[in-house]
Design an enzyme around this catalytic site. Structure first.
Site, PDB file in Angstrom:
ATOM      1  N   HIS A 414      -1.510  -0.879   8.158  1.00  0.00           N
ATOM      2  CA  HIS A 414      -0.981   0.407   7.714  1.00  0.00           C
ATOM      3  C   HIS A 414      -0.776   1.315   8.921  1.00  0.00           C
ATOM      4  CE1 HIS A 414      -1.517   4.473   5.547  1.00  0.00           C
ATOM      5  NE2 HIS A 414      -0.308   4.021   5.299  1.00  0.00           N
ATOM      6  N   HIS A 415       0.423   1.863   9.029  1.00  0.00           N
ATOM      7  CA  HIS A 415       0.755   2.835  10.074  1.00  0.00           C
ATOM      8  C   HIS A 415       1.162   4.140   9.413  1.00  0.00           C
ATOM      9  CE1 HIS A 415       1.917  -0.442  13.262  1.00  0.00           C
ATOM     10  NE2 HIS A 415       0.606  -0.316  13.097  1.00  0.00           N
ATOM     11  N   GLU A 509       0.956   5.831  -7.431  1.00  0.00           N
ATOM     12  CA  GLU A 509      -0.079   6.744  -6.944  1.00  0.00           C
ATOM     13  C   GLU A 509      -0.107   8.051  -7.727  1.00  0.00           C
ATOM     14  OE1 GLU A 509       0.656   7.732  -2.875  1.00  0.00           O
ATOM     15  OE2 GLU A 509       2.777   8.082  -3.197  1.00  0.00           O
TER      16      GLU A 509
END
Length: 704
Positions: A414-415, A509
């Site tokens: 993850h970036h 989300e």
């Protein structure tokens, strides 16, 4: 198989007084009419089966700091027609092969006063229209600044629209269904809070825009091949019922900086009397350039799990400690601070996810919050927020890589950029090399918060160029990209198929942030997914978020059966089983469908569809003769009736049906489902009840 037929007709139209030109689609269903008005303004009209569906609409661009814009005073100096027919094979997709067949009209215009030339190119397919502006190289027209693009889409009536507010920085809104004249009055209530947002008009909406006319014609307006340009929104004149393009500005208010020769993105209009045809259209992909990656063998569709949902719900934390008010990378010593005990991305916990993935046949594990800097990552417009290579003390990068490799599991890194695009670019080569050194083949990028440099927007030209730079740089390292909070896709995944996933809309989300509308996923395939697949992250089995985090009273507004159906309805070559392992262990019989459903497809059939109300899709596995069916239903419980005539004639199959129970309801009884099996053939007709916010999933396996 590739065919190219061309018949070019050249004419000096000003000599013959020709001002109108017609073009028909290959099957004759569509007709576009190009006309120059008396003042030299270019216009177009679109017809479907001789019925006008786009009224006469103006074309052109307004330029900054120029005495003469590209709006009128044109004459036609050349026009050419051609036709094209090819079949190409995507690296991954909803089918093994895609036909790209169209008739084309290219009109060269010269402006009388400035002597500048532009080309307007129309491509008419059997399912709709694409057109763009082209700016040839010429001595008197080299560099120019776009003040605004003035492309119009004139509606023929007060259509029903499925829309989200026009915004320079986010697409993460619920959709509103209304008449065009009602948008202004509903606009404020359609705007919900987000990490970064900027609306420009109370009648501005985003593409892809889905519309339905009173006589049952479905229209979709979007753009394709958005390269080195700014993202287009649509601003409605609700008196005249005319949409005009509205480009995203930069920090100075300009909309684009161009140098000839160059082209605009394609503007697209898909239309049909059958909503299923909109879903089946591949215009957006076909208007993009062919794949530019010579060897694509390293690009692999992925089904994954990860420590994400527990952080989104607040059960766990991205941050390692609560004891530091701010982080200075390279200075803050995390080995000397007290861990908060909630950090999810720790070695022991991640290995548990690796074990779960290996046990159930998943391909990969995504880990967020593994790297230093999460303590003050958001809300401070901080430039040097992450370096993308320094893990927290409790995350053993090398050890986890070795453990995952021993289990046959890939890791996804993850970036999160926190919106600082220049910081990401300064670290990009080092970060990608770090990934390759540690066995990571894919990165989920994030752009939460306001964009840095300050004043820029998520969808302005220079930031879009950043997203493109990341994808192309990743290809150099053989890394796949799943971009979140970036611009909505416009089919560029055809050219760069390592762009294997995008968010770019209101995903799962938000079910943990107060919930989404129960019909949300009956609209997304008509809007967001017109440009490409979405990393929607489905598969939530526990709808009561308070059971994960007592301080979060959100509710997932679907049934469990709906969540299963989304693995077919919400196409993506990158699919996550988003819930916690312990929730899947509670419903292992339902979890079986998530384990079984593929991420690569050979054929797709759209069985029934009505935007905002229901969608049912059947897909055939790329690597077997198995079929999978998914349904997502809106607010109204209904009986879904489908015929399995897509199955091979003369063969017998066993269908496993995961459906809403009779008493299922997304609000009151979301986990009520039933599983049944039955023998089926291509003559079988099924009738399945779908609850409010419900759905179903079916796996169909050949009986040998």
């Amino acid at each position: 198989m590739f065919k190219y037929f061309a018949s070019v007709v050249l004419a000096i139209c000003s000599l013959f007084g020709l001002k109108a030109q017609e073009l028909q689609s290959p099957n004759g269903s569509f007709k576009v009419v190009f006309t120059l008005e008396n003042d030299g303004t270019p216009t177009y009209q679109l017809f479907l089966k001789n019925k006008e569906i786009i009224k006469k609409s103006k074309l052109g661009l307004e330029l900054q700091n120029e005495s003469k814009s590209l709006l009128n005073d044109f004459k036609v100096v050349q026009q050419s027609t051609s036709n094209f027919d090819e079949t190409w094979k995507p690296v991954w997709g909803e089918e093994l092969a895609i036909q790209n067949k169209y008739n084309e009209l290219a009109v060269t215009l010269k402006q009388n006063e400035s002597n500048r030339e532009i080309i307007i190119r129309f491509r008419l397919f059997n399912d709709g229209l694409g057109f763009r502006y082209e700016f040839p190289e010429q001595k008197n027209f080299t560099y120019f600044v776009v003040k605004e693009e003035r492309t119009e889409f004139a509606m023929t009536g007060n259509h029903t629209a499925f829309w989200i507010p026009g915004d320079y920085d986010t697409q993460e809104y619920d959709y509103t269904e209304s008449k065009l004249t009602e948008i202004r009055g509903l606009f404020k209530s359609a705007v919900s809070s987000n990490a970064s947002q900027k609306q420009f008009s109370d009648t501005g909406v985003q593409t892809a825009l889905m519309l339905k006319t009173v006589d049952g014609i479905y229209l979709n307006i979007h753009e394709a091949a958005l390269i080195n340009y700014s993202c287009m929104h649509l601003n409605l004149d609700d008196k005249k019922l005319v949409f005009q393009s509205h480009l995203t500005p930069d920090a100075k208010g300009n909309k684009g900086y161009l140098q000839t020769p160059c082209v605009s993105p394609w503007r697209t209009i898909i239309a049909s009397a059958d909503a299923r045809d909109v879903l089946a259209s591949r215009i957006t992909l076909n208007l993009n350039e062919p794949c530019k990656i010579a060897n694509t063998s390293w690009i692999k569709p992925v089904k994954y799990v990860g420590v994400w949902w527990e952080m989104i719900t607040g059960k766990s934390s991205w941050a390692y400690t609560d004891d530091v008010p701010s982080v200075h990378l390279g200075v803050t010593d995390f080995t000397k601070v007290k861990p908060n005990g909630k950090h999810a991305a720790n070695t022991k916990h991640v290995k548990e996810y690796i074990d779960f993935a290996a046990l159930h046949g998943f391909d990969a594990v995504l880990v967020e919050g593994w790297n230093e800097g999460w303590e003050d990552w958001f809300g401070h417009e901080k430039d040097y927020v992450f370096d993308f290579v320094t893990p927290y003390p409790d995350f053993d990068v090398k050890g986890i890589h070795e453990y995952a490799k021993s289990k046959g599991i890939k890791m996804i890194m993850h970036h999160e950029t926190s919106g600082s695009t220049r910081n990401y670019e300064r670290h990009l080569d080092k970060a990608f090399q770090f990934m390759k050194d540690n066995g990571y083949d894919a990165a989920k990028t994030g752009y939460v918060g306001n964009i840095l440099p300050l004043g820029e927007h998520h969808y302005s030209q220079s930031i879009l160029n950043h997203y493109q730079y990341v994808v192309e740089k990743a290809a150099d390292y053989k890394i796949m990209i799943n971009a979140h909070e970036a611009v909505r896709p416009t089919g560029i995944c055809r050219t760069y198929p390592n762009m294997i996933g995008n968010e770019a809309a209101r995903g799962t989300e938000f079910q943990a942030f107060g919930g989404s509308k129960a019909n949300h996923t009956t609209i997304l395939p008509f809007t967001r997914q017109i440009g490409g697949p979405m990393d929607y992250t489905p598969g939530i089995f526990e709808m009561d978020i308070a059971k994960l985090n007592p301080n979060n009273n959100s509710h997932v507004n679907t049934t469990l059966a709906n969540q299963l159906g989304l693995y077919v309805v919400m196409y993506s070559p990158l699919q996550m089983a988003a819930d916690l392992p312990e929730n899947y262990n509670r419903f292992l019989d339902a979890f079986q469908f998530i384990k079984d459903v593929p991420v690569e497809w050979a054929t797709t059939k759209y069985l029934e569809a009505e935007p905002g109300y229901y969608i049912t899709i059947a897909r055939k596995d790329k690597n077997s003769n198995d079929w999978y069916v998914g349904n997502s239903n809106g607010y109204n419980a209904r009986i879904s009736t489908i015929t399995l005539d897509f199955l091979e004639k003369g063969k017998k199959y066993e269908a496993t049906i995961y459906a809403d129970a009779d008493n299922a309801d997304y609000k009151t009884n979301p986990q009520a489902y039933k599983i049944s099996k039955q023998k089926v053939t291509n003559k079988t007709k099924l009738q399945l009840r779908t609850a409010s916010g419900g759905g179903y999933a079916i796996s169909i396996v050949e009986v040998k």
